[in-house]
Design an enzyme around this catalytic site. Structure first.
Site, PDB file in Angstrom:
ATOM      1  N   ASP A 168       0.336  10.460  -1.781  1.00  0.00           N
ATOM      2  CA  ASP A 168       1.057  10.967  -3.329  1.00  0.00           C
ATOM      3  C   ASP A 168       2.564  11.747  -2.055  1.00  0.00           C
ATOM      4  OD1 ASP A 168      -0.681  10.707  -4.653  1.00  0.00           O
ATOM      5  OD2 ASP A 168      -1.594  12.373  -4.438  1.00  0.00           O
TER       6      ASP A 168
ATOM      7  N   HIS B  26      -7.971  16.944  -8.249  1.00  0.00           N
ATOM      8  CA  HIS B  26      -7.172  16.706  -8.142  1.00  0.00           C
ATOM      9  C   HIS B  26      -6.010  15.389  -8.696  1.00  0.00           C
ATOM     10  CE1 HIS B  26      -4.466  14.569  -4.677  1.00  0.00           C
ATOM     11  NE2 HIS B  26      -4.354  13.588  -5.544  1.00  0.00           N
ATOM     12  N   GLU B  27      -7.156  14.987  -9.712  1.00  0.00           N
ATOM     13  CA  GLU B  27      -6.391  13.722 -10.536  1.00  0.00           C
ATOM     14  C   GLU B  27      -5.599  14.476 -11.759  1.00  0.00           C
ATOM     15  OE1 GLU B  27      -5.118  11.027  -9.752  1.00  0.00           O
ATOM     16  OE2 GLU B  27      -6.988  11.141  -7.782  1.00  0.00           O
TER      17      GLU B  27
ATOM     18  N   GLY C  91      15.470 -13.974  -4.706  1.00  0.00           N
ATOM     19  CA  GLY C  91      14.575 -12.817  -6.066  1.00  0.00           C
ATOM     20  C   GLY C  91      13.445 -12.797  -5.222  1.00  0.00           C
ATOM     21  N   PRO C  92      12.615 -11.244  -6.418  1.00  0.00           N
ATOM     22  CA  PRO C  92      11.498 -10.901  -4.873  1.00  0.00           C
ATOM     23  C   PRO C  92      10.411 -11.953  -5.762  1.00  0.00           C
ATOM     24  CG  PRO C  92      12.010  -8.999  -6.739  1.00  0.00           C
ATOM     25  CD  PRO C  92      13.019 -10.460  -7.162  1.00  0.00           C
TER      26      PRO C  92
ATOM     27  N   GLY D 291       7.238 -14.135  -6.486  1.00  0.00           N
ATOM     28  CA  GLY D 291       6.656 -14.206  -7.369  1.00  0.00           C
ATOM     29  C   GLY D 291       7.426 -14.003  -8.496  1.00  0.00           C
TER      30      GLY D 291
ATOM     31  N   GLY E  43       8.931 -16.663  -9.577  1.00  0.00           N
ATOM     32  CA  GLY E  43       9.144 -18.032 -10.307  1.00  0.00           C
ATOM     33  C   GLY E  43      10.149 -19.218  -9.807  1.00  0.00           C
ATOM     34  N   LYS E  44      10.836 -18.877  -7.969  1.00  0.00           N
ATOM     35  CA  LYS E  44      11.860 -19.804  -7.798  1.00  0.00           C
ATOM     36  C   LYS E  44      11.017 -20.799  -7.571  1.00  0.00           C
ATOM     37  CE  LYS E  44      12.146 -16.688  -4.153  1.00  0.00           C
ATOM     38  NZ  LYS E  44      10.983 -14.801  -5.171  1.00  0.00           N
ATOM     39  N   THR E  45      10.125 -21.127  -7.122  1.00  0.00           N
ATOM     40  CA  THR E  45       9.432 -22.101  -6.421  1.00  0.00           C
ATOM     41  C   THR E  45       9.017 -23.044  -8.102  1.00  0.00           C
ATOM     42  OG1 THR E  45       8.829 -21.526  -5.247  1.00  0.00           O
ATOM     43  CG2 THR E  45       7.853 -24.187  -5.279  1.00  0.00           C
TER      44      THR E  45
END
Length: 675
Positions: free
Chosen positions: A536, A461-462, A237-238, A240, A242-244
Site C-alpha cells: 500500500d 486491515h482489509e 503498445g504494451p 500482451g 497482440g502486436k505479434t
C-alpha cells in the site's frame, strides 16, 4: 508490380527430386568404390590363395609337386604347383591356371629358418626348388594408411559443424553461414492459419494493417491515383496486446512471401555479423519482392545511437542499426519490400528509424476497452466446453479491466484447468471468476500457518480498505475482500476500476486515501502498525510522486512536468531539476501522503463500529463481497467525505495528461532515477 506479385506470390518451386536421386546414386557409387578399395588393400594382396601349414609344404616338396616358391616381402611364401601335378589337388580352384597366380601361400616366421627347412627337405632331391625373393608395393594399403587419418579428422569436423548447425537452428549456426539471415520465410503453402478473424479488439490497428495487405493484393487501386505504399509500419503498445498476433494475421492474409525474425537475431558475438545479416535479409527480400519483413522486438537493435557511455560510437549494435537504416531508405531502391516491426519501447528507438520514409506509420496497439475485451473473450472461448447458460462474455469483460489480450487468453485457459481440477464437464461462471482471482492474486494458500493475532490484524486491515473505498466518492468500487493468503499477499481486496481516459485530482487523492486505509485501521483498532502495508505504501508513494512531478498537481512545484516521453532522460547522469527542487518534491510528496493517511484515520474513527463489524464478519467468513459491505454501510454515496485539497493541489479541474500510460506514471525504476 502486379507481374512480380503474381510471380512471387504463387507456390514456391518444388524441390528437384531428380537432383536428390542423382546425389543418392553418387553416394552409393562412392561407398562401393571405397569398399572395393578397402577390400583390395586388406585381402587382395594375397590374391585369395589357400593358406597351408609347414607340414603340407614339406609334403609338397618331398613329392616334387612344387614348381617354384616366391618369398614376398619376407612375410609370406607363394607356392606354385607343377601343371602336371594339379590333379593331386582336386580342391584347387579351376580359375588358377598354371603360372597365372600362386596356388598356395604360407606365412613364414623367420626367413632364415624357412630357408633352412626348405633346404633340409630337398637334400636328396635331384631337382630342388630354389626360393626367389620379391619386393612388392602395397599401394592401396599405403594410401589408406596415409589418407584414413586425414579422412577421420575431416569427418569429425563435418559432424561437429552439422551438430552446431542443428543446435543453432539453421544455416546461421554454421561457421561459414554465420553472416546469413535467420529470417523464417512464410508463403502461401506455409502453415500459418491465423487471419484477421482471429484478431479481436484491434479494429483501428487492423484497418491500417489491412490497407497494406490490400495494396499488395490490388496495387493498381492506389498507383492509378499516384499513391505509394508506406515503406514501413511500427506496431507500438504494451506487452500482451497482440502486436505479434497482428503480424501473424498479416502473414496468413497476405498472398506474398512473409519474412519473420526477432531483433535479437541480428546480435552475435562476432564483429560485423549483425550488419551482414541485415544485408542478407534485404537481399532475400528483394529477390522475393513484393514481400513483407516482420522484425519483432526491434528495440533490441533500434535503440538511440550515441547513448552508450562505455563503447561510444564503436558499438556493434549501432553498426547493425546503421545498416538497417541504409537498407530501409538509402541510396539503393527497395521497391516492393514492406517492413513491419513491433516494440513496447518506442520511446528508446532512434529518431532516424522513426522518420517518414522508413517507418511511415506508427500503429498504436493499446489495452482493450470493455467492448474489445468482450470480443477477445469470444475468440478465446470458442474451443472451450462452456456452460453457456451461466457464462456471459459481457460480464467477464466487466470483471477484467486493464487486462491485455494475453491476460484474457490466460484467464480462459486457467478456467479450463480449474474446471478439470474440480472434475466438472463444462466450464461455468465461477470457474472464470476463480481464474481471474488466480491470475490477479495468485493461488490460495489455505494451509499457511497464521496466528490468531495476525489473522485479526489482517482482517481489520482489509476491512479498513473496504470501508474507506466504499465511503469515498471517487474510490474504485469494491468487489470482494479476502483474508485467505494468495501468492505473497496475506489478504487482498478486489476492485473494479472505472475505465476513464483522464483522471482528476480528487480521484487520485481518494485512491491514495483508500490505499492508506489499511494501516489507518490498524492504528485506530490496535494502537500500533505493522509491516503488512508495504505494498500500500509503495503504490501510494508512486501515486503522490506522479501527482507532484509528472502531472503538475502541486502548488509549490507548479505547472511543471519532469516526465520525459522520449526516454532520453534514462541516459542522463543529471536530474532535470535542482537539488533545492528535489528537496521540495520530497517534502510535498510526504505532505500529500500524510494528509491522505490522516484523512483515512478520520473516516475510520467516525465509522469505527461499522468497520469493527465488517472486520469481525471478515474474520468469521474469510471472504466477503460488496453486498456484505452494503448491508453494514448502506448505499454507496461518499458525498460526506469529499477531499480538502486546498493545500496540496493546483486548480480543481486540472487533469492528467492522457498521453502518459498509467503504468508509466508509477514506474518504480523511474522513481529511483528521478530522486
Amino acid at each position: 508490380m502486379a507481374d512480380k506479385k503474381q510471380q512471387f506470390g504463387t507456390t514456391p518451386p518444388q524441390p528437384n527430386k531428380g537432383n536428390d536421386n542423382k546425389k543418392k546414386k553418387f553416394y552409393w557409387i562412392f561407398i562401393a568404390l571405397m569398399a572395393v578399395f578397402l577390400g583390395y588393400s586388406l585381402w587382395g594382396f594375397k590374391s585369395g590363395t589357400e593358406e597351408v601349414t609347414w607340414g603340407e609344404v614339406k609334403e609338397m616338396l618331398e613329392s616334387q609337386n612344387v614348381d617354384k616358391i616366391i618369398l614376398v616381402n619376407k612375410e609370406f611364401a607363394e607356392i606354385y604347383i607343377k601343371s602336371d601335378r594339379l590333379s593331386a589337388y582336386p580342391n584347387l580352384s579351376k580359375s588358377n591356371m598354371p603360372g597365372s597366380s600362386p596356388h598356395f601361400s604360407y606365412n613364414i616366421g623367420s626367413v632364415d629358418k624357412f630357408y633352412d627347412n626348405v633346404a633340409e627337405v630337398q637334400e636328396n632331391v635331384a631337382d630342388p626348388v630354389y626360393i626367389r625373393n620379391e619386393t612388392r608395393k602395397n599401394w592401396a594399403g599405403d594410401m589408406i594408411g596415409f589418407i584414413l587419418p586425414i579422412a577421420i579428422l575431416i569427418g569429425a569436423w563435418l559432424l561437429i559443424m552439422r551438430m552446431m548447425s542443428r543446435n543453432a537452428g539453421g544455416g546461421g549456426g554454421q561457421l561459414f553461414n554465420i553472416g546469413k539471415s535467420k529470417a523464417q520465410l512464410f508463403d502461401q503453402d506455409s502453415n500459418v492459419k491465423v487471419n484477421f478473424k482471429d484478431v479481436a479488439g484491434l479494429e483501428e490497428a487492423k484497418i491500417e494493417v489491412m490497407e497494406i495487405v490490400d495494396f499488395l493484393k490490388n496495387p493498381s487501386r492506389y498507383t492509378d491515383l499516384g499513391g505509394k505504399i508506406p515503406k514501413g509500419a511500427l506496431l507500438v503498445g504494451p506487452p500482451g496486446t497482440g502486436k505479434t498476433l497482428l503480424a501473424k494475421a498479416v502473414a496468413g492474409e497476405a498472398k506474398v512471401p512473409f519474412f519473420s525474425l526477432s531483433g535479437s537475431d541480428f546480435v552475435e558475438m562476432f564483429v560485423g555479423v549483425g550488419a551482414s545479416r541485415v544485408r542478407d535479409l534485404f537481399k532475400q527480400a528483394k529477390e522475393k519482392a513484393p514481400c513483407i519483413v516482420f522484425i519483432d522486438e526491434i528495440d533490441a537493435i533500434g535503440r538511440a545511437r550515441g547513448k552508450n557511455m562505455i563503447t561510444g560510437g564503436n558499438d556493434e549494435r549501432e553498426n547493425t542499426l546503421n545498416q538497417l537504416l541504409t537498407e530501409m531508405d538509402g541510396f539503393a531502391s527497395n521497391q516492393g519490400v514492406i517492413i513491419l516491426a513491433a516494440t513496447n519501447r518506442a520511446d528508446v528507438l532512434d529518431r532516424a528509424l522513426l522518420r517518414a520514409g522508413r517507418f511511415d506509420r506508427q500503429i498504436h496497439v493499446e489495452l482493450p476497452d470493455l467492448n474489445e475485451r468482450a470480443a477477445i473473450f469470444e475468440v478465446h472461448m470458442r474451443p472451450l466446453k462452456i456452460n453457456k447458460n451461466s457464462v456471459d462474455k459481457e460480464f467477464l469483460a466487466k470483471q477484467t479491466p486493464g487486462f491485455s489480450g494475453a491476460d484474457i487468453a490466460n484467464v480462459c485457459n486457467e478456467s479450463a484447468l480449474i474446471c478439470a481440477r474440480k472434475g466438472k464437464k463444462g466450464i461455468d461462471r465461477q470457474d472464470f471468476l476463480d481464474a481471474v482471482d488466480r491470475i490477479i492474486g495468485g493461488l490460495e494458500k489455505k494451509n499457511k500457518i497464521i496466528s490468531a493475532e495476525e489473522k485479526k490484524a489482517i482482517a481489520y486491515h482489509e476491512a479498513g480498505h473496504a470501508s474507506v473505498s466504499w465511503l469515498l466518492k471517487y474510490a474504485h468500487p469494491l468487489v470482494k475482500v479476502t483474508i485467505i493468503p494468495r501468492g505473497k499477499a496475506l489478504g487482498a481486496a478486489w476492485y473494479l476500476p472505472e475505465e476513464r481516459q483522464i483522471t482528476t485530482t480528487e480521484q487520485m487523492f481518494d485512491e491514495m486515501t483508500a490505499l492508506l486505509a489499511g494501516r489507518a485501521s490498524e492504528m485506530v483498532h490496535f494502537g500500533k502498525i505493522s509491516t503488512g502495508a508495504l505494498n500500500d505504501l509503495e503504490r501510494a508513494t508512486k501515486q503522490a510522486f506522479a501527482m507532484v512531478t509528472y502531472f503538475g498537481l502541486n502548488n509549490k512545484i507548479g505547472n511543471v512536468s519532469y516526465y520525459d516521453s522520449t526516454g532520453q532522460q534514462e541516459y542522463s547522469f543529471q536530474k532535470p531539476y535542482s537539488e533545492q527542487t528535489a528537496v521540495t518534491i520530497d517534502q510535498e510528496v510526504s505532505k500529500l501522503i500524510e494528509k491522505a493517511y490522516q484523512r483515512a484515520i478520520t473516516i475510520i474513527n467516525k465509522n469505527k463500529e461499522k468497520v469493527t463489524q465488517l472486520g469481525d464478519l471478515l474474520l468469521k467468513n474469510e471472504v466477503i463481497f460488496s453486498d456484505d459491505v452494503k448491508k453494514i454501510f448502506g448505499e454507496r454515496a461518499g458525498s460526506e467525505y469529499l477531499p480538502d485539497l486546498r493545500a496540496v493541489k493546483a486548480p480543481v479541474e486540472m487533469i492528467a495528461d492522457e498521453s502518459i500510460p498509467a503504468e508509466e506514471n508509477t514506474d518504480p525504476q523511474k522513481d529511483d532515477k528521478e530522486e
